[in-house]
Design a protein around this motif. Structure first.
Motif, PDB file in Angstrom:
ATOM      1  N   SER A 181       9.063  -1.735  -4.048  1.00  0.00           N
ATOM      2  CA  SER A 181       9.330  -0.611  -3.297  1.00  0.00           C
ATOM      3  C   SER A 181       9.275   0.669  -4.223  1.00  0.00           C
ATOM      4  O   SER A 181      10.227   1.603  -4.079  1.00  0.00           O
ATOM      5  CB  SER A 181      10.695  -0.504  -2.528  1.00  0.00           C
ATOM      6  OG  SER A 181      11.973  -1.132  -3.734  1.00  0.00           O
TER       7      SER A 181
ATOM      8  N   LEU B   2       4.200   3.604  -3.128  1.00  0.00           N
ATOM      9  CA  LEU B   2       4.271   3.453  -1.553  1.00  0.00           C
ATOM     10  C   LEU B   2       3.414   4.396  -0.801  1.00  0.00           C
ATOM     11  O   LEU B   2       2.843   4.014   0.140  1.00  0.00           O
ATOM     12  CB  LEU B   2       5.716   3.283  -1.090  1.00  0.00           C
ATOM     13  CG  LEU B   2       6.612   2.295  -1.494  1.00  0.00           C
ATOM     14  CD1 LEU B   2       7.942   2.185  -1.112  1.00  0.00           C
ATOM     15  CD2 LEU B   2       5.732   0.912  -0.846  1.00  0.00           C
TER      16      LEU B   2
ATOM     17  N   ARG C 165       4.526 -14.277   1.926  1.00  0.00           N
ATOM     18  CA  ARG C 165       4.186 -13.193   2.491  1.00  0.00           C
ATOM     19  C   ARG C 165       2.803 -12.589   1.992  1.00  0.00           C
ATOM     20  O   ARG C 165       2.206 -12.027   2.613  1.00  0.00           O
ATOM     21  CB  ARG C 165       5.263 -11.962   2.588  1.00  0.00           C
ATOM     22  CG  ARG C 165       6.287 -12.222   3.427  1.00  0.00           C
ATOM     23  CD  ARG C 165       7.406 -11.092   3.188  1.00  0.00           C
ATOM     24  NE  ARG C 165       8.649 -11.223   4.099  1.00  0.00           N
ATOM     25  CZ  ARG C 165       8.773 -10.139   5.261  1.00  0.00           C
ATOM     26  NH1 ARG C 165       8.067  -9.116   5.325  1.00  0.00           N
ATOM     27  NH2 ARG C 165       9.875 -10.351   5.683  1.00  0.00           N
TER      28      ARG C 165
ATOM     29  N   LYS D   2      -0.542 -12.182   4.033  1.00  0.00           N
ATOM     30  CA  LYS D   2      -1.204 -11.032   3.985  1.00  0.00           C
ATOM     31  C   LYS D   2      -2.807 -11.195   3.384  1.00  0.00           C
ATOM     32  O   LYS D   2      -3.730 -10.712   4.170  1.00  0.00           O
ATOM     33  CB  LYS D   2      -0.744  -9.906   3.367  1.00  0.00           C
ATOM     34  CG  LYS D   2      -1.589  -8.607   3.040  1.00  0.00           C
ATOM     35  CD  LYS D   2      -1.858  -8.063   4.498  1.00  0.00           C
ATOM     36  CE  LYS D   2      -0.742  -7.459   5.018  1.00  0.00           C
ATOM     37  NZ  LYS D   2      -0.707  -6.828   6.331  1.00  0.00           N
TER      38      LYS D   2
ATOM     39  N   TYR E  64      -7.880  -0.669   0.977  1.00  0.00           N
ATOM     40  CA  TYR E  64      -6.828  -1.307   1.540  1.00  0.00           C
ATOM     41  C   TYR E  64      -5.948  -1.759   0.298  1.00  0.00           C
ATOM     42  O   TYR E  64      -6.559  -2.544  -0.459  1.00  0.00           O
ATOM     43  CB  TYR E  64      -7.173  -2.286   2.399  1.00  0.00           C
ATOM     44  CG  TYR E  64      -5.840  -3.006   3.323  1.00  0.00           C
ATOM     45  CD1 TYR E  64      -5.852  -2.386   4.673  1.00  0.00           C
ATOM     46  CD2 TYR E  64      -4.911  -3.912   2.730  1.00  0.00           C
ATOM     47  CE1 TYR E  64      -4.705  -2.793   5.570  1.00  0.00           C
ATOM     48  CE2 TYR E  64      -3.839  -4.211   3.728  1.00  0.00           C
ATOM     49  CZ  TYR E  64      -3.785  -3.656   5.036  1.00  0.00           C
ATOM     50  OH  TYR E  64      -2.680  -4.000   5.568  1.00  0.00           O
TER      51      TYR E  64
ATOM     52  N   VAL F 198      -1.930  -2.992  -1.082  1.00  0.00           N
ATOM     53  CA  VAL F 198      -0.876  -3.629  -0.762  1.00  0.00           C
ATOM     54  C   VAL F 198       0.051  -3.522  -1.875  1.00  0.00           C
ATOM     55  O   VAL F 198      -0.059  -4.123  -2.977  1.00  0.00           O
ATOM     56  CB  VAL F 198      -1.008  -5.374  -0.414  1.00  0.00           C
ATOM     57  CG1 VAL F 198       0.112  -5.950  -0.007  1.00  0.00           C
ATOM     58  CG2 VAL F 198      -2.015  -5.502   0.474  1.00  0.00           C
TER      59      VAL F 198
ATOM     60  N   ALA G  10       0.013   3.218  -0.359  1.00  0.00           N
ATOM     61  CA  ALA G  10      -0.253   1.786   0.196  1.00  0.00           C
ATOM     62  C   ALA G  10      -0.438   1.880   1.530  1.00  0.00           C
ATOM     63  O   ALA G  10      -0.166   2.720   2.282  1.00  0.00           O
ATOM     64  CB  ALA G  10       1.052   1.237  -0.146  1.00  0.00           C
ATOM     65  N   SER G  11      -1.602   0.881   2.000  1.00  0.00           N
ATOM     66  CA  SER G  11      -1.762   0.592   3.396  1.00  0.00           C
ATOM     67  C   SER G  11      -0.507  -0.110   4.144  1.00  0.00           C
ATOM     68  O   SER G  11      -0.280   0.061   5.276  1.00  0.00           O
ATOM     69  CB  SER G  11      -3.034  -0.400   3.410  1.00  0.00           C
ATOM     70  OG  SER G  11      -4.122   0.474   2.873  1.00  0.00           O
ATOM     71  N   CYS G  12       0.151  -0.851   3.039  1.00  0.00           N
ATOM     72  CA  CYS G  12       1.501  -1.856   3.672  1.00  0.00           C
ATOM     73  C   CYS G  12       2.161  -2.236   2.451  1.00  0.00           C
ATOM     74  O   CYS G  12       1.629  -2.189   1.308  1.00  0.00           O
ATOM     75  CB  CYS G  12       0.941  -2.995   4.494  1.00  0.00           C
ATOM     76  SG  CYS G  12       0.184  -4.229   3.685  1.00  0.00           S
ATOM     77  N   SER G  13       3.381  -2.571   2.722  1.00  0.00           N
ATOM     78  CA  SER G  13       4.260  -3.126   1.686  1.00  0.00           C
ATOM     79  C   SER G  13       4.742  -4.616   1.878  1.00  0.00           C
ATOM     80  O   SER G  13       5.008  -4.655   2.926  1.00  0.00           O
ATOM     81  CB  SER G  13       5.331  -2.132   1.167  1.00  0.00           C
ATOM     82  OG  SER G  13       6.121  -1.914   2.215  1.00  0.00           O
ATOM     83  N   ILE G  14       4.977  -5.241   0.944  1.00  0.00           N
ATOM     84  CA  ILE G  14       5.736  -6.606   1.205  1.00  0.00           C
ATOM     85  C   ILE G  14       6.927  -6.597   0.091  1.00  0.00           C
ATOM     86  O   ILE G  14       6.866  -6.388  -1.131  1.00  0.00           O
ATOM     87  CB  ILE G  14       4.760  -7.614   0.517  1.00  0.00           C
ATOM     88  CG1 ILE G  14       3.668  -7.948   1.469  1.00  0.00           C
ATOM     89  CG2 ILE G  14       5.519  -9.137   0.468  1.00  0.00           C
ATOM     90  CD1 ILE G  14       2.600  -8.751   1.028  1.00  0.00           C
TER      91      ILE G  14
ATOM     92  N   ARG H  50      -9.546   1.922   4.753  1.00  0.00           N
ATOM     93  CA  ARG H  50      -8.982   3.507   5.045  1.00  0.00           C
ATOM     94  C   ARG H  50     -10.416   4.501   5.171  1.00  0.00           C
ATOM     95  O   ARG H  50     -11.396   4.080   4.152  1.00  0.00           O
ATOM     96  CB  ARG H  50      -8.237   4.004   4.249  1.00  0.00           C
ATOM     97  CG  ARG H  50      -6.717   3.205   4.269  1.00  0.00           C
ATOM     98  CD  ARG H  50      -5.874   3.461   3.020  1.00  0.00           C
ATOM     99  NE  ARG H  50      -6.226   3.166   1.831  1.00  0.00           N
ATOM    100  CZ  ARG H  50      -5.223   3.340   0.871  1.00  0.00           C
ATOM    101  NH1 ARG H  50      -3.982   3.331   1.035  1.00  0.00           N
ATOM    102  NH2 ARG H  50      -5.742   3.034  -0.617  1.00  0.00           N
TER     103      ARG H  50
END
Length: 258
Positions: free
Chosen positions: A219, A224, A240, A244, A213, A215, A227-231, A257
């Motif tokens: 940007s 990206l 944030r 997370k 995983y 993060v 990435a599994s997600c972005s902040i 993943r």
């Protein structure tokens, strides 16, 4: 689960120490049985000032993977071959570049004492600023400027090294070929797919590709996709990040993943 953190631009901002709320969150994660480590472009010497002392003996991967410390001891290093280092230094002199060179612990540079980059170099005075001829094991070379930087960069790209451009600072760094954060994690025994990582830049990509995983902070477009997600970076970035971390460490399991 291993939680691995890049530092600058990820959990530390504008060269400042990692904030107390983030450090407290990392301590809670560790107390819950997770393993916290750090993987940075900084040499391990310069990771210490931005981390709380309680983390100084954790896994520290410095110089983008060229050095590894654990429990306060150096476990591994991967210096540039002497011939390659000599070739690079010759090019830096030819192109009148400003530079900083790290060895296993000490450093050399040709910067003015007032250069702003030096404010973050060995602030705890743990090492020594030595002449270049006393650097016997070149771990990393930083290029901070040149009047012909594009031309110099093309010359450096032709060499057998790992080269990163740090977009936020506008600097180049070079380490031995094959050096990256994931290679160092693997050498330490961390299994691909079985760790969580946080990062923000090009040098985090090998780690992101292999993470269970990942993060992304900010940007950066090349990071990206992995990435599994972005902040996003903004006024509430730290809040944030903490949210997370708490979700991943104390929630209903980490969605690794496949």
């Amino acid at each position: 689960m291993h939680f691995i953190f890049d530092i600058d631009g990820t959990i530390s901002f504008k060269g400042q120490p990692v904030s107390a709320p983030i450090m407290d969150c990392l301590a809670r994660i560790q107390e819950a049985g997770h393993v916290v480590g750090f993987a940075s472009a900084r040499p391990c010497r310069d990771m210490l000032p931005v981390l709380d002392e309680c983390f100084h003996h954790n896994l520290l991967i410095g110089a983008n993977g060229a050095m590894t410390y654990f429990k306060g001891e150096r476990l591994a290093s991967n210096p540039l071959p002497q011939l390659t280092s000599n070739t690079i230094m010759g090019l830096l002199e030819q192109y009148e570049a400003s530079y900083l060179v790290d060895d296993e612990w000490n450093y050399a540079h040709n910067l003015e004492d007032s250069h702003p980059f030096l404010f973050n170099v060995d602030p705890l005075r743990l090492a020594a600023h030595v002449p270049m001829n006393e650097i016997h094991s070149t771990i990393k070379i930083l290029v901070l400027g040149s009047n012909r930087l594009e031309e110099l960069t093309e010359k450096l790209k032709s060499l057998d090294t790992t080269l990163h451009y740090h977009s936020a600072e506008g600097i180049l760094d070079m380490t031995n070929v094959g050096v990256n954060k994931m290679a160092a994690l693997r050498s330490f025994g961390i299994i691909p797919g079985q760790f969580v990582c946080f990062g923000n830049d090009m040098n985090d990509i090998p780690m992101f590709v292999q993470a269970g995983y990942a993060v992304a902070i900010g940007s950066f477009d090349k990071l990206l996709p992995h990435a599994s997600c972005s902040i996003p970076v903004g006024g509430d970035t730290e809040d944030r990040i903490i949210a997370k971390l708490e979700e991943l460490a104390f929630g209903n399991g980490i969605p690794l993943r496949v």
